[in-house]
Motif scaffolding. Structure first.
Motif, PDB file in Angstrom:
ATOM      1  N   GLU A 281       0.797  -1.231   0.000  1.00  0.00           N
ATOM      2  CA  GLU A 281       0.000   0.000   0.000  1.00  0.00           C
ATOM      3  C   GLU A 281       0.827   1.277   0.000  1.00  0.00           C
ATOM      4  O   GLU A 281       0.352   2.311  -0.456  1.00  0.00           O
ATOM      5  N   THR A 282       2.059   1.225   0.518  1.00  0.00           N
ATOM      6  CA  THR A 282       2.843   2.457   0.677  1.00  0.00           C
ATOM      7  C   THR A 282       4.213   2.433   0.013  1.00  0.00           C
ATOM      8  O   THR A 282       4.851   3.463  -0.090  1.00  0.00           O
ATOM      9  N   ASN A 283       4.694   1.250  -0.357  1.00  0.00           N
ATOM     10  CA  ASN A 283       6.037   1.033  -0.882  1.00  0.00           C
ATOM     11  C   ASN A 283       7.115   1.129   0.199  1.00  0.00           C
ATOM     12  O   ASN A 283       8.301   1.137  -0.096  1.00  0.00           O
ATOM     13  N   CYS A 284       6.736   1.202   1.465  1.00  0.00           N
ATOM     14  CA  CYS A 284       7.694   1.299   2.563  1.00  0.00           C
ATOM     15  C   CYS A 284       7.996  -0.085   3.130  1.00  0.00           C
ATOM     16  O   CYS A 284       7.095  -0.904   3.300  1.00  0.00           O
ATOM     17  N   ASP A 285       9.263  -0.307   3.437  1.00  0.00           N
ATOM     18  CA  ASP A 285       9.665  -1.511   4.149  1.00  0.00           C
ATOM     19  C   ASP A 285       9.707  -1.184   5.626  1.00  0.00           C
ATOM     20  O   ASP A 285      10.196  -0.112   6.025  1.00  0.00           O
ATOM     21  N   VAL A 286       9.191  -2.111   6.446  1.00  0.00           N
ATOM     22  CA  VAL A 286       9.177  -1.910   7.883  1.00  0.00           C
ATOM     23  C   VAL A 286       9.617  -3.175   8.600  1.00  0.00           C
ATOM     24  O   VAL A 286       9.562  -4.276   8.058  1.00  0.00           O
ATOM     25  N   GLU A 287      10.023  -2.976   9.827  1.00  0.00           N
ATOM     26  CA  GLU A 287      10.249  -4.061  10.764  1.00  0.00           C
ATOM     27  C   GLU A 287       9.157  -3.925  11.826  1.00  0.00           C
ATOM     28  O   GLU A 287       8.884  -2.802  12.291  1.00  0.00           O
ATOM     29  N   LEU A 288       8.518  -5.008  12.190  1.00  0.00           N
ATOM     30  CA  LEU A 288       7.497  -4.956  13.229  1.00  0.00           C
ATOM     31  C   LEU A 288       8.184  -4.900  14.586  1.00  0.00           C
ATOM     32  O   LEU A 288       9.161  -5.610  14.825  1.00  0.00           O
ATOM     33  N   THR A 289       7.677  -4.031  15.480  1.00  0.00           N
ATOM     34  CA  THR A 289       8.330  -3.841  16.772  1.00  0.00           C
ATOM     35  C   THR A 289       7.432  -4.153  17.959  1.00  0.00           C
ATOM     36  O   THR A 289       7.923  -4.319  19.069  1.00  0.00           O
ATOM     37  N   GLY A 290       6.128  -4.201  17.764  1.00  0.00           N
ATOM     38  CA  GLY A 290       5.212  -4.457  18.872  1.00  0.00           C
ATOM     39  C   GLY A 290       3.791  -4.627  18.384  1.00  0.00           C
ATOM     40  O   GLY A 290       3.500  -4.447  17.199  1.00  0.00           O
ATOM     41  N   VAL A 291       2.915  -4.960  19.315  1.00  0.00           N
ATOM     42  CA  VAL A 291       1.485  -5.110  19.019  1.00  0.00           C
ATOM     43  C   VAL A 291       0.772  -3.940  19.676  1.00  0.00           C
ATOM     44  O   VAL A 291       0.872  -3.749  20.886  1.00  0.00           O
ATOM     45  N   CYS A 292       0.081  -3.141  18.876  1.00  0.00           N
ATOM     46  CA  CYS A 292      -0.575  -1.976  19.473  1.00  0.00           C
ATOM     47  C   CYS A 292      -2.089  -2.088  19.528  1.00  0.00           C
ATOM     48  O   CYS A 292      -2.725  -1.346  20.270  1.00  0.00           O
ATOM     49  N   ASN A 293      -2.673  -3.020  18.792  1.00  0.00           N
ATOM     50  CA  ASN A 293      -4.132  -3.106  18.815  1.00  0.00           C
ATOM     51  C   ASN A 293      -4.570  -4.447  18.252  1.00  0.00           C
ATOM     52  O   ASN A 293      -4.047  -4.900  17.234  1.00  0.00           O
ATOM     53  N   ILE A 294      -5.514  -5.063  18.930  1.00  0.00           N
ATOM     54  CA  ILE A 294      -6.189  -6.244  18.407  1.00  0.00           C
ATOM     55  C   ILE A 294      -7.674  -5.919  18.455  1.00  0.00           C
ATOM     56  O   ILE A 294      -8.203  -5.558  19.511  1.00  0.00           O
ATOM     57  N   GLY A 295      -8.322  -5.997  17.303  1.00  0.00           N
ATOM     58  CA  GLY A 295      -9.724  -5.620  17.232  1.00  0.00           C
ATOM     59  C   GLY A 295     -10.602  -6.750  16.757  1.00  0.00           C
ATOM     60  O   GLY A 295     -10.153  -7.682  16.093  1.00  0.00           O
ATOM     61  N   ASN A 296     -11.865  -6.653  17.100  1.00  0.00           N
ATOM     62  CA  ASN A 296     -12.869  -7.622  16.694  1.00  0.00           C
ATOM     63  C   ASN A 296     -14.085  -6.835  16.231  1.00  0.00           C
ATOM     64  O   ASN A 296     -14.625  -6.028  16.981  1.00  0.00           O
ATOM     65  N   HIS A 297     -14.474  -7.039  14.996  1.00  0.00           N
ATOM     66  CA  HIS A 297     -15.606  -6.308  14.415  1.00  0.00           C
ATOM     67  C   HIS A 297     -16.606  -7.319  13.880  1.00  0.00           C
ATOM     68  O   HIS A 297     -16.249  -8.208  13.098  1.00  0.00           O
ATOM     69  N   ILE A 298     -17.845  -7.200  14.312  1.00  0.00           N
ATOM     70  CA  ILE A 298     -18.889  -8.131  13.893  1.00  0.00           C
ATOM     71  C   ILE A 298     -19.890  -7.379  13.030  1.00  0.00           C
ATOM     72  O   ILE A 298     -20.376  -6.309  13.403  1.00  0.00           O
ATOM     73  N   VAL A 299     -20.141  -7.930  11.861  1.00  0.00           N
ATOM     74  CA  VAL A 299     -21.134  -7.399  10.937  1.00  0.00           C
ATOM     75  C   VAL A 299     -22.101  -8.537  10.610  1.00  0.00           C
ATOM     76  O   VAL A 299     -21.796  -9.698  10.884  1.00  0.00           O
ATOM     77  N   PRO A 300     -23.262  -8.234  10.047  1.00  0.00           N
ATOM     78  CA  PRO A 300     -24.178  -9.323   9.710  1.00  0.00           C
ATOM     79  C   PRO A 300     -23.484 -10.392   8.857  1.00  0.00           C
ATOM     80  O   PRO A 300     -22.845 -10.084   7.852  1.00  0.00           O
ATOM     81  N   ASN A 301     -23.546 -11.610   9.307  1.00  0.00           N
ATOM     82  CA  ASN A 301     -23.009 -12.777   8.603  1.00  0.00           C
ATOM     83  C   ASN A 301     -21.483 -12.845   8.523  1.00  0.00           C
ATOM     84  O   ASN A 301     -20.952 -13.599   7.716  1.00  0.00           O
ATOM     85  N   ASP A 302     -20.769 -12.060   9.315  1.00  0.00           N
ATOM     86  CA  ASP A 302     -19.317 -12.158   9.280  1.00  0.00           C
ATOM     87  C   ASP A 302     -18.697 -11.577  10.545  1.00  0.00           C
ATOM     88  O   ASP A 302     -19.312 -10.770  11.246  1.00  0.00           O
ATOM     89  N   THR A 303     -17.475 -11.992  10.803  1.00  0.00           N
ATOM     90  CA  THR A 303     -16.682 -11.500  11.919  1.00  0.00           C
ATOM     91  C   THR A 303     -15.285 -11.194  11.402  1.00  0.00           C
ATOM     92  O   THR A 303     -14.720 -11.982  10.655  1.00  0.00           O
ATOM     93  N   PHE A 304     -14.748 -10.049  11.790  1.00  0.00           N
ATOM     94  CA  PHE A 304     -13.407  -9.651  11.406  1.00  0.00           C
ATOM     95  C   PHE A 304     -12.529  -9.591  12.654  1.00  0.00           C
ATOM     96  O   PHE A 304     -12.983  -9.161  13.706  1.00  0.00           O
ATOM     97  N   VAL A 305     -11.287  -9.992  12.506  1.00  0.00           N
ATOM     98  CA  VAL A 305     -10.276  -9.808  13.539  1.00  0.00           C
ATOM     99  C   VAL A 305      -9.168  -8.979  12.905  1.00  0.00           C
ATOM    100  O   VAL A 305      -8.751  -9.245  11.774  1.00  0.00           O
ATOM    101  N   ALA A 306      -8.721  -7.963  13.626  1.00  0.00           N
ATOM    102  CA  ALA A 306      -7.678  -7.081  13.104  1.00  0.00           C
ATOM    103  C   ALA A 306      -6.530  -6.992  14.108  1.00  0.00           C
ATOM    104  O   ALA A 306      -6.767  -6.839  15.307  1.00  0.00           O
ATOM    105  N   ILE A 307      -5.312  -7.101  13.598  1.00  0.00           N
ATOM    106  CA  ILE A 307      -4.118  -6.989  14.425  1.00  0.00           C
ATOM    107  C   ILE A 307      -3.255  -5.887  13.834  1.00  0.00           C
ATOM    108  O   ILE A 307      -2.883  -5.941  12.658  1.00  0.00           O
ATOM    109  N   VAL A 308      -2.958  -4.890  14.661  1.00  0.00           N
ATOM    110  CA  VAL A 308      -2.149  -3.759  14.215  1.00  0.00           C
ATOM    111  C   VAL A 308      -0.838  -3.759  14.994  1.00  0.00           C
ATOM    112  O   VAL A 308      -0.837  -3.857  16.217  1.00  0.00           O
ATOM    113  N   PHE A 309       0.249  -3.633  14.269  1.00  0.00           N
ATOM    114  CA  PHE A 309       1.583  -3.639  14.857  1.00  0.00           C
ATOM    115  C   PHE A 309       2.186  -2.241  14.843  1.00  0.00           C
ATOM    116  O   PHE A 309       1.838  -1.410  14.004  1.00  0.00           O
ATOM    117  N   THR A 310       3.114  -2.009  15.759  1.00  0.00           N
ATOM    118  CA  THR A 310       3.978  -0.843  15.649  1.00  0.00           C
ATOM    119  C   THR A 310       5.132  -1.257  14.748  1.00  0.00           C
ATOM    120  O   THR A 310       5.431  -2.448  14.604  1.00  0.00           O
TER     121      THR A 310
END
Length: 146
Positions: free
Chosen positions: A53-82
């Motif tokens: 999406e950005t053309n940037c290379d990164v190294e992951l350093t930590g976990v800053c957010n874990i999310g759970n989103h529920i919509v009709p007929n589906d469930t999403f899990v999201a993990i965001v890193f620093t």
């Protein structure tokens, strides 16, 4: 169940956001993130999505957010890193991303109506600013679970 992975990318007290081109969220700003591919680790997926999406290379350093989103007929899990920025030649992904741009925290909060999920994005950046959980919070195994 879709799993979303991505990262908070910071440079000089600014955060990199991408402007979505998908019809359901056209023009909205988001952190670089996307769907995990089958057979891909959440670590590799997050780095891949940020690179795509950005053309940037990164190294992951930590976990800053874990999310759970529920919509009709589906469930999403999201993990965001620093991340630690390794290369910063920003170039938005053609056809997927309209623009990639650096914003201060204050600018991001002020444009909450322009964010794809303001609560999720601001929360992830807040955790990144305060200090993320260590990466070893995530346990990874390549062996089959029986």
């Amino acid at each position: 169940m879709p799993i979303i992975v991505g990262g908070v990318v910071e440079k000089d007290n600014k955060y990199l956001l991408v402007q979505e081109s998908k019809p359901k969220c056209y023009g909205k700003w988001n952190i670089p993130a996307g769907h995990l591919d089958p057979g891909e680790s959440i670590f590799d997926g997050a780095k891949r999505e940020i690179k795509e999406e950005t053309n940037c290379d990164v190294e992951l350093t930590g976990v800053c957010n874990i999310g759970n989103h529920i919509v009709p007929n589906d469930t999403f899990v999201a993990i965001v890193f620093t991340t630690k920025l390794l290369t910063d030649t920003v170039k938005p992904q053609a056809g997927e991303i309209l623009e990639a741009k650096w914003f201060t925290y204050e600018e991001i909060v002020a444009m909450s109506d322009q964010l794809r999920r303001a609560d999720w994005i601001i929360s992830a950046i807040d955790f990144a600013r305060r200090g993320a959980a260590p990466l070893d919070l995530v346990k990874f195994s390549e062996t089959e679970v029986r």
